[in-house]
Design an enzyme around this catalytic site. Structure first.
Site, mmCIF file in Angstrom:
data_model
loop_
_atom_site.group_PDB
_atom_site.id
_atom_site.type_symbol
_atom_site.label_atom_id
_atom_site.label_comp_id
_atom_site.label_asym_id
_atom_site.label_seq_id
_atom_site.Cartn_x
_atom_site.Cartn_y
_atom_site.Cartn_z
ATOM 1 C CB SER A 52 19.021 40.288 39.994
ATOM 2 O OG SER A 52 17.869 40.252 40.807
ATOM 3 C CD GLU A 189 24.397 35.104 44.456
ATOM 4 O OE1 GLU A 189 24.067 36.135 45.075
ATOM 5 O OE2 GLU A 189 24.401 35.033 43.203
#
Ligand code: KIV
Length: 271
Positions: A52, A189
């Site tokens: 990320s 996730e």
């Protein structure tokens, strides 16, 4: 609340013991020395050098562009700030998907050039051979199932995964295979909480959820989201603990004003 700063160093074994004891695992992302130092001193169990970084550090729309060299730069910086937490590094898109030899070489580079403690890679059955080969070489591996952002162009959206039975069944199989391959933990996730619960209860290794509800063995958040640096990103699963955007804007605006008005520097702030 118990924060176990008495644990000298968090290891993959510590995490499994935490699961056995029913103690939740805290995990946060970090990409640089200064924040890693703060998080480590605060008592976080696991620091994830997430890909990320591609979004929050480099401003890309997806995690795909970040390179292995760039991940190594971030991870080496994080490691210099950490004395207690377990540091896990994401293997970036294109560094492990071709074949297991490429995956092993990439994992070796991460471990040798950063001093990190483990790697994470996305996927189940598709990456099993690579996972096994990396673990056989002595490198701890964390899996990542559900919404796997490196496959965003296959999914088409960042919406909740595995609502349909076929995908949920595959996810359960993948989780079991990753455990059997020797993974020390799995990130889940953006999947339904009931599915995350079933998976977590079926495994002896810990699950770490993001948008996967309260039944996973731990939680992970991206630091920029939970600290409110990036305030536009407001998914339902996110709890924002600080409005850093507002605080930093206020401080910088005050600084601008002080410079323009000649208030800064004062006599005491000069030599
Ligand atoms: O890259 C990342 O930050 C991650 C978390 C969302 C788990 O993989």
């Amino acid at each position: 609340m118990s924060i176990h700063t008495d644990i000298k160093k968090v290891t993959t074994h510590t995490l499994e013991k935490m699961k056995q004891k029913g103690e939740k695992i805290s995990m946060i992302t970090a990409y640089d020395y200064s924040f890693a130092r703060i998080f480590d001193a605060a008592g976080i169990d696991v620091i994830l050098v997430g890909d990320s970084a591609s979004n929050v550090m480099a401003g890309h729309e997806t995690t795909l562009p970040i390179t292995l060299d760039q991940m190594i730069y971030h991870a080496a910086s994080v490691i210099r700030g950490v004395s207690r937490s377990l540091v896990v590094v994401d293997m970036p898109f294109g560094s492990y998907q071709s074949n297991s030899k490429e995956a092993l070489v990439s994992a070796f580079r991460i471990m040798k050039e950063t001093g990190a403690h483990a790697v994470k890679l996305e996927g189940g059955e598709e990456v099993l051979e690579s996972v096994k080969r990396i673990i056989a070489a002595g490198v701890p591996v964390m899996g990542h199932l559900g919404l796997t952002p490196q496959s965003i162009y296959k999914f088409g959206t960042y919406t909740v995964r595995a609502r349909e039975e076929a995908e949920a069944e595959k996810l359960k199989r993948d989780a079991m295979q990753l455990q059997e391959a020797g993974c020390f933990g799995i990130v889940l996730e953006k999947i339904p909480a009931t599915l995350a619960r079933e998976v977590s209860e079926s495994l002896h290794i810990p699950t770490i959820g993001i948008g996967a509800g309260k039944y996973t063995d731990g939680q992970v958040l991206v630091m920029h989201d939970m600290l409110g640096i990036n305030t536009e990103f407001k998914p339902r699963f996110l709890r924002q603990y600080l409005n850093m955007n507002e605080l930093v804007t206020g401080a910088v605006q005050q600084y601008i004003q002080d410079v323009k008005s000649r208030d800064f520097p004062s006599e005491l702030e000069q030599y």
